[in-house]
Design an enzyme around this catalytic site. Sequence first.
Site, PDB file in Angstrom:
ATOM      1  N   GLY A  13       0.744  -1.112  -0.102  1.00  0.00           N
ATOM      2  CA  GLY A  13       0.259  -0.177  -0.087  1.00  0.00           C
ATOM      3  C   GLY A  13       0.933   1.185   0.104  1.00  0.00           C
ATOM      4  O   GLY A  13       0.503   2.386   0.367  1.00  0.00           O
ATOM      5  N   SER A  15       1.822   3.312  -2.262  1.00  0.00           N
ATOM      6  CA  SER A  15       1.326   4.309  -3.475  1.00  0.00           C
ATOM      7  C   SER A  15       0.693   5.727  -2.972  1.00  0.00           C
ATOM      8  O   SER A  15       0.849   6.716  -3.749  1.00  0.00           O
ATOM      9  CB  SER A  15       0.389   3.800  -4.505  1.00  0.00           C
ATOM     10  OG  SER A  15      -0.991   3.474  -3.901  1.00  0.00           O
ATOM     11  N   ASP A  70      -2.217  -7.606  -5.714  1.00  0.00           N
ATOM     12  CA  ASP A  70      -3.089  -7.589  -4.882  1.00  0.00           C
ATOM     13  C   ASP A  70      -3.192  -8.463  -3.826  1.00  0.00           C
ATOM     14  O   ASP A  70      -2.890  -9.783  -3.766  1.00  0.00           O
ATOM     15  CB  ASP A  70      -4.549  -8.053  -5.565  1.00  0.00           C
ATOM     16  CG  ASP A  70      -5.809  -8.037  -4.789  1.00  0.00           C
ATOM     17  OD1 ASP A  70      -5.547  -7.972  -3.312  1.00  0.00           O
ATOM     18  OD2 ASP A  70      -6.939  -8.239  -5.313  1.00  0.00           O
ATOM     19  N   TYR A 164     -14.092  -4.539  11.533  1.00  0.00           N
ATOM     20  CA  TYR A 164     -12.851  -3.748  11.395  1.00  0.00           C
ATOM     21  C   TYR A 164     -11.832  -4.165  12.571  1.00  0.00           C
ATOM     22  O   TYR A 164     -10.669  -4.254  12.271  1.00  0.00           O
ATOM     23  CB  TYR A 164     -12.987  -2.131  11.196  1.00  0.00           C
ATOM     24  CG  TYR A 164     -11.767  -1.561  11.104  1.00  0.00           C
ATOM     25  CD1 TYR A 164     -11.069  -1.654   9.934  1.00  0.00           C
ATOM     26  CD2 TYR A 164     -11.367  -0.326  12.061  1.00  0.00           C
ATOM     27  CE1 TYR A 164     -10.147  -0.915   9.811  1.00  0.00           C
ATOM     28  CE2 TYR A 164     -10.359   0.199  12.176  1.00  0.00           C
ATOM     29  CZ  TYR A 164      -9.499   0.078  10.964  1.00  0.00           C
ATOM     30  OH  TYR A 164      -8.314   1.067  10.802  1.00  0.00           O
TER      31      TYR A 164
END
Length: 285
Positions: A13, A15, A70, A164
């Site tokens: 992650g 980016s 992914d 979560y």
Amino acid sequence: MADLCGKTLFITGASRGIGLAIALRAAREGANIVIAAKSSVPRPGISGTIFTAADAIERAGGKALPIAVDIRDGDAIDAAVEKAVAHFGGVDICVNNASAINLGGTLAVNAKSHDLMHQINARGTYLVSRACLPHLLRSANPHVLALSPPPHMRPHWFGRFPAYALSKFGMSIYMMAMAEEFRAQGVAFNGLWPRTAIATAALGMGGEQSAGIVARRPEIMAEAACTIFKRDARACTGRFFLDDEVLWEAGHRDFDAYQDVPGMPLTLDLFVDRDAWTPPGVAIA
């Protein structure tokens, strides 16, 4: 503390957001950064791709390898790690930053959203750490870091958003378990979490719950992460850090520079209790 020059970081992650901030901070010391993320093409309303991140990392002084992956796909993870090793010669640091979030209660989170969070957060952390481990075991000072909370089992956090919370605490439990499993081999496994809200795209995904939040910038997490990476892996494992606590221990005293809105009391992040120790001079709303 040693610097990060020549070290290879595999960051999921990376980016945008905290992942990119960590990458840029390490790049300023001459690190190699593997940008393992899904964002290979621009998307409306979402800034940054693995390629824009690579450009920024190289401008900052590092070397970058963007890989579209992914982390729900175990084979794709394995292939990405092998590509990283072929390109840079190894992996020294693994950062489990990629995360999915839905702050809904039980009736609001359907099966698809539940599974997405658990596949990316907990399962993804397990699979990425596992894929990096054979190479970390050959590193001089190997670290694995998860962007996950201290594993305090407080019912009031789980009661607000069970799906979560469990997915994020799953990341923490894997760090705790692997720290013990690989203690003798000298691989560090730790968790890092922000004391306060952080100004990233994820903040806006909280909907009405995000209104009025006063946050810090992602650079505080980046500085804390890179401080951890420089510690002796054998002496620093199985820990769960808050960002400003790490920096306070390292001698930092000016936290105002990280504040997104200067002069305003900060909003505690999720999973941080109000009675937790706070550096002097830090105002919490």
